[in-house]
Design a protein around this motif. Structure first.
Motif, PDB file in Angstrom:
ATOM      1  N   SER A 197       0.826  -1.209   0.000  1.00 31.88           N
ATOM      2  CA  SER A 197       0.000   0.000   0.000  1.00 31.88           C
ATOM      3  C   SER A 197       0.857   1.253   0.000  1.00 31.88           C
ATOM      4  N   TYR A 204      -4.468   0.832  -2.987  1.00 34.10           N
ATOM      5  CA  TYR A 204      -4.271  -0.603  -2.793  1.00 34.10           C
ATOM      6  C   TYR A 204      -5.486  -1.240  -2.134  1.00 34.10           C
ATOM      7  N   GLN A 254      -6.474   1.922   5.790  1.00 32.22           N
ATOM      8  CA  GLN A 254      -6.356   1.848   4.334  1.00 32.22           C
ATOM      9  C   GLN A 254      -5.789   3.147   3.799  1.00 32.22           C
ATOM     10  N   SER A 287      -2.277   0.158   4.569  1.00 36.48           N
ATOM     11  CA  SER A 287      -3.257  -0.926   4.614  1.00 36.48           C
ATOM     12  C   SER A 287      -2.804  -2.036   5.562  1.00 36.48           C
TER      13      SER A 287
END
Length: 284
Positions: free
Chosen positions: A105, A115, A205, A209
Motif C-alpha cells: 500500500s 491498494y 487503508q 493498509s
C-alpha cells in the motif's frame, strides 16, 4: 405435475391435522372464562432462553441505572488532525503476513495508486473504522442495548447490555462489526467485541493498509466527558495474526445536534468515477 402437487398438499394438510389432534389430546382444557393463551409469553417462562434486547420482559428487568445515556448523533473530533479517523500512526509491530500488505500500500501510494480499496467497492468498513469514518454515527440507548447506525453505508452495530455472554466461536455468525457485549465499570462502559470476518476487513487503508482477521479482539472503554458534549473511547485491540501485542488508540467524538442520519446505499455503479474502483490505479 398437477396430481403430484395435489398429493403434496394433501400430505401437508393431513400432517397439520395430526399435529393439531395430538396437541388437543394432550393439552388440558382451559377453565371457562379464562383468557386465551398467547405465544408471546412463552419465551419469558422458559429457563435458559435468551430474550431479545427489545423484548418487553427483558427491557423491564430490574437493573442499576446506567451512568450515562449515549443517545444522540456523534462525529469524530478532527480538531487536532484531519487524519484523526485513522488508528495510527503509531502502528504496532506487524507480522510478516500483514507487513506485505502495508508495504504494497505504501508503494501504491507513492505511485499515485490505491491498494485494495474494498470500502470503495462497497465492502463494509467494519469495526473499528466504521466508528471514525467521516459520517455521523447515530446511537440509541435502551436498558438492554445500544443501537448504532452509521451515516456511512447505514452500517449497523449493536452493543448488548443485558448480561448475555458471547456466542461460542464455533457457532458465532462472523460479521464486519463483530459481536459486542458491554458492561458498566464505574463511569465507563466497557465493550468487548469478537466474532469478526477476516476477509475484505481492514484496520487502516490508503497508504497504510493493515488487514484485520478472525482473531481480532477489540475492547473499548467509553466515557461521556465535557458535560456530555464529547464521547471518549479508548481502544485496545489485538490480532496475533497481523500484529504483536496490543494496539491502543484514543478517540474523541463531538455531539452533533443539527444533523440526522439519512438512508444511504453504497452502489458500485455510483463509484465508477472513483480512482479506487475501476481505473487502472486500483491495485488488487
Amino acid at each position: 405435475m398437477r396430481s403430484s402437487l395435489s398429493r403434496i398438499a394433501l400430505a401437508i394438510v393431513t400432517a397439520a391435522g395430526v399435529s393439531v389432534s395430538a396437541c388437543d389430546a394432550t393439552a388440558p382444557a382451559a377453565p371457562p372464562g379464562s383468557p386465551p393463551a398467547t405465544e408471546s409469553a412463552a419465551p419469558a417462562t422458559q429457563p435458559g432462553v435468551q430474550l431479545s434486547a427489545l423484548a418487553p420482559a427483558n427491557v423491564a428487568k430490574s437493573r442499576p441505572a446506567a451512568p450515562f445515556d449515549l443517545t444522540g448523533n456523534w462525529f469524530i473530533d478532527t480538531t487536532e488532525s484531519a487524519d484523526a479517523w485513522r488508528f495510527g500512526p503509531p502502528y504496532p509491530k506487524l507480522t510478516p503476513a500483514a507487513q506485505v500488505h502495508f508495504d504494497a500500500s505504501q508503494k501504491a501510494a507513492r505511485e499515485g495508486k490505491v491498494y485494495r480499496d474494498d470500502i470503495g467497492q462497497c465492502w463494509p468498513a467494519g469495526l473499528p473504522l466504521i466508528m471514525t469514518r467521516y459520517w455521523p454515527m447515530a446511537m440509541v440507548q435502551i436498558p438492554t442495548a445500544i443501537y448504532m447506525v452509521s451515516g456511512f453505508m447505514n452500517s449497523l452495530r449493536i452493543v448488548y447490555l443485558d448480561g448475555r455472554p458471547h456466542t461460542e466461536l464455533d457457532i458465532i455468525v462472523r460479521t464486519f462489526n463483530g459481536e459486542s457485549i458491554g458492561h458498566w465499570e464505574g463511569d465507563a462502559l466497557v465493550v468487548d467485541t469478537i466474532g469478526f470476518r477476516g476477509d475484505h476487513h481492514w484496520m487502516d487503508q490508503g497508504g497504510a493498509s493493515i488487514p484485520a482477521g478472525e482473531q481480532l479482539h477489540i475492547v473499548e472503554r467509553i466515557r461521556l466527558i465535557n458535560g456530555g458534549k464529547q464521547l471518549e473511547i479508548e481502544y485496545t485491540m489485538t490480532d496475533p495474526e497481523h500484529w504483536e501485542g496490543e494496539w491502543k488508540s484514543m478517540k474523541r467524538f463531538n455531539r452533533v445536534d443539527d444533523e440526522d442520519i439519512q438512508e444511504v446505499s453504497c452502489l458500485p455503479d455510483l463509484n465508477e468515477h472513483l480512482q479506487s474502483t475501476t481505473s487502472k490505479a486500483q491495485v488488487r
